[in-house]
Motif scaffolding. Structure first.
Motif, PDB file in Angstrom:
ATOM      1  N   UNK A 249       0.810  -1.227   0.000  1.00  6.47           N
ATOM      2  CA  UNK A 249       0.000   0.000   0.000  1.00  6.47           C
ATOM      3  C   UNK A 249       0.842   1.275   0.000  1.00  6.47           C
ATOM      4  N   UNK A 250       0.677   2.136  -1.003  1.00  7.38           N
ATOM      5  CA  UNK A 250       1.416   3.406  -1.040  1.00  7.38           C
ATOM      6  C   UNK A 250       1.092   4.302   0.143  1.00  7.38           C
ATOM      7  N   UNK A 251      -0.130   4.209   0.659  1.00  2.76           N
ATOM      8  CA  UNK A 251      -0.525   5.045   1.804  1.00  2.76           C
ATOM      9  C   UNK A 251       0.339   4.753   3.019  1.00  2.76           C
ATOM     10  N   UNK A 252       0.713   3.511   3.199  1.00  2.00           N
ATOM     11  CA  UNK A 252       1.552   3.121   4.329  1.00  2.00           C
ATOM     12  C   UNK A 252       2.966   3.660   4.157  1.00  2.00           C
ATOM     13  N   UNK A 253       3.457   3.621   2.938  1.00  2.00           N
ATOM     14  CA  UNK A 253       4.827   4.058   2.662  1.00  2.00           C
ATOM     15  C   UNK A 253       5.049   5.529   2.998  1.00  2.00           C
ATOM     16  N   UNK A 254       4.027   6.378   2.776  1.00  2.00           N
ATOM     17  CA  UNK A 254       4.230   7.822   2.932  1.00  2.00           C
ATOM     18  C   UNK A 254       3.804   8.359   4.293  1.00  2.00           C
ATOM     19  N   UNK A 255       3.162   7.547   5.108  1.00  2.00           N
ATOM     20  CA  UNK A 255       2.648   8.034   6.395  1.00  2.00           C
ATOM     21  C   UNK A 255       3.796   8.337   7.362  1.00  2.00           C
ATOM     22  N   UNK A 256       3.895   9.569   7.867  1.00  2.00           N
ATOM     23  CA  UNK A 256       5.018   9.923   8.738  1.00  2.00           C
ATOM     24  C   UNK A 256       4.890   9.428  10.173  1.00  2.00           C
ATOM     25  N   UNK A 257       3.718   8.964  10.563  1.00  2.00           N
ATOM     26  CA  UNK A 257       3.503   8.552  11.957  1.00  2.00           C
ATOM     27  C   UNK A 257       3.166   7.070  12.097  1.00  2.00           C
ATOM     28  N   UNK A 258       3.155   6.340  10.998  1.00  2.00           N
ATOM     29  CA  UNK A 258       2.756   4.920  10.992  1.00  2.00           C
ATOM     30  C   UNK A 258       1.282   4.726  11.320  1.00  2.00           C
ATOM     31  N   UNK A 259       0.492   5.791  11.166  1.00  2.00           N
ATOM     32  CA  UNK A 259      -0.952   5.651  11.364  1.00  2.00           C
ATOM     33  C   UNK A 259      -1.563   4.773  10.285  1.00  2.00           C
ATOM     34  N   UNK A 260      -1.119   4.958   9.047  1.00  2.32           N
ATOM     35  CA  UNK A 260      -1.551   4.071   7.964  1.00  2.32           C
ATOM     36  C   UNK A 260      -0.762   2.778   8.076  1.00  2.32           C
ATOM     37  N   UNK A 261      -1.468   1.679   8.112  1.00  6.83           N
ATOM     38  CA  UNK A 261      -0.803   0.399   8.360  1.00  6.83           C
ATOM     39  C   UNK A 261      -1.534  -0.726   7.650  1.00  6.83           C
ATOM     40  N   UNK A 262      -0.828  -1.821   7.463  1.00 12.58           N
ATOM     41  CA  UNK A 262      -1.429  -3.027   6.889  1.00 12.58           C
ATOM     42  C   UNK A 262      -1.280  -4.161   7.889  1.00 12.58           C
ATOM     43  N   UNK A 263      -2.404  -4.760   8.235  1.00 14.85           N
ATOM     44  CA  UNK A 263      -2.357  -5.910   9.130  1.00 14.85           C
ATOM     45  C   UNK A 263      -1.735  -7.102   8.416  1.00 14.85           C
ATOM     46  N   UNK A 264      -1.337  -8.078   9.187  1.00 21.66           N
ATOM     47  CA  UNK A 264      -0.715  -9.278   8.626  1.00 21.66           C
ATOM     48  C   UNK A 264      -1.653 -10.019   7.674  1.00 21.66           C
ATOM     49  N   UNK A 265      -2.964  -9.860   7.874  1.00 22.74           N
ATOM     50  CA  UNK A 265      -3.924 -10.553   7.008  1.00 22.74           C
ATOM     51  C   UNK A 265      -4.325  -9.713   5.796  1.00 22.74           C
ATOM     52  N   UNK A 266      -3.626  -8.585   5.570  1.00 26.57           N
ATOM     53  CA  UNK A 266      -3.839  -7.810   4.358  1.00 26.57           C
ATOM     54  C   UNK A 266      -4.796  -6.638   4.467  1.00 26.57           C
ATOM     55  N   UNK A 267      -5.470  -6.460   5.599  1.00 27.73           N
ATOM     56  CA  UNK A 267      -6.418  -5.356   5.743  1.00 27.73           C
ATOM     57  C   UNK A 267      -5.657  -4.064   6.059  1.00 27.73           C
ATOM     58  N   UNK A 268      -5.904  -3.035   5.260  1.00 27.05           N
ATOM     59  CA  UNK A 268      -5.240  -1.745   5.432  1.00 27.05           C
ATOM     60  C   UNK A 268      -6.126  -0.836   6.283  1.00 27.05           C
TER      61      UNK A 268
END
Length: 242
Positions: free
Chosen positions: A114-133
């Protein structure tokens, strides 16, 4: 309200354009959602298959309504136009060659990368181990970098104070939000609200890794498409019929 797009442009181009700064808002940390308090693992990869040849426009409207009711968005009174949240968009995609117009729902695609996770400066955007963002409301500072990075324009920003929120899906002014695949329901062994609202196999939800799951078996039989497959994001949401 729906929007008509050219099919080729829809599959190949991006459209997210929002930028700004906002304040911190808090809520229940979404990472705490786990079935029976068991940790989430990468043994599963949750996904969804949308058959646009079977899905009717009325069913798409029903999917949007079910998502709104389940997650509490859409009732904002001060937000207007593009300020209004849209966890699920109803789109019309036109094939230039044939003129065929296809209706489809577009939400967070729950990318493997997920590109959203890559750019988040606080790690608020995240992907769970089961793929849910997801977005952790405790950590989101409302910078909206994730909104700019998303190729699907799938995220919304909360512009106003909110009341009467659903306890299982907290929201907060100044934070970003998007489809969670109804993670609270998935962790209890249920399907997302949008999927449950469709009384047919036009939308299939399940474990992409499970060879015996309906979604896995169906994807082996039918031709399916990832929107913006050229980005190599390996989306969890797939479409057939476009």
């Amino acid at each position: 309200m729906s929007k008509t797009l050219n099919r080729r442009d829809f599959i190949k181009t991006t459209s997210a354009t929002t930028v700004g700064v906002a304040t911190i808002a808090s809520g229940i940390t979404l990472t705490t959602f786990a079935a029976n308090d068991k940790p989430v693992t990468n043994a599963k990869r949750w996904g969804m298959l949308v058959d646009t040849n079977k899905l009717t426009e009325r069913e798409i409207d029903g999917m949007v309504s079910a998502c709104q009711q389940e997650n509490g968005w859409g009732g904002e009174v001060h937000s207007t136009g593009d300020q209004k949240p849209t966890w699920v968009k109803k789109l019309k995609v036109k094939d230039k060659a044939t003129g065929k117009i296809t209706d489809l729902p577009l939400m967070c695609q729950h990318c493997e990368e997920p590109p959203c996770v890559d750019v988040c400066p606080t790690n608020a955007s995240m992907k769970r181990e089961d793929g849910i963002v997801l977005v952790d409301k405790h950590l989101c500072i409302g910078c909206r970098y994730c909104m700019m990075a998303c190729p699907y324009d799938a995220r919304s920003f909360v512009h106003e104070d909110l009341t009467d929120q659903n306890e299982h899906m907290p929201r907060g002014k100044g934070t970003v939000e998007s489809c969670t695949l109804c993670v609270h329901k998935v962790d209890n062994g249920e399907s997302p609200a949008c999927v449950a609202s469709v009384n047919s196999d036009a939308v299939i939800f399940g474990d992409l890794y499970d060879a015996n799951s309906k979604i896995n078996q169906t994807l082996k039989k039918v031709q399916s498409t990832q929107i913006r497959a050229d980005l190599n994001l390996n989306t969890g949401v797939r479409y057939s019929g476009i």
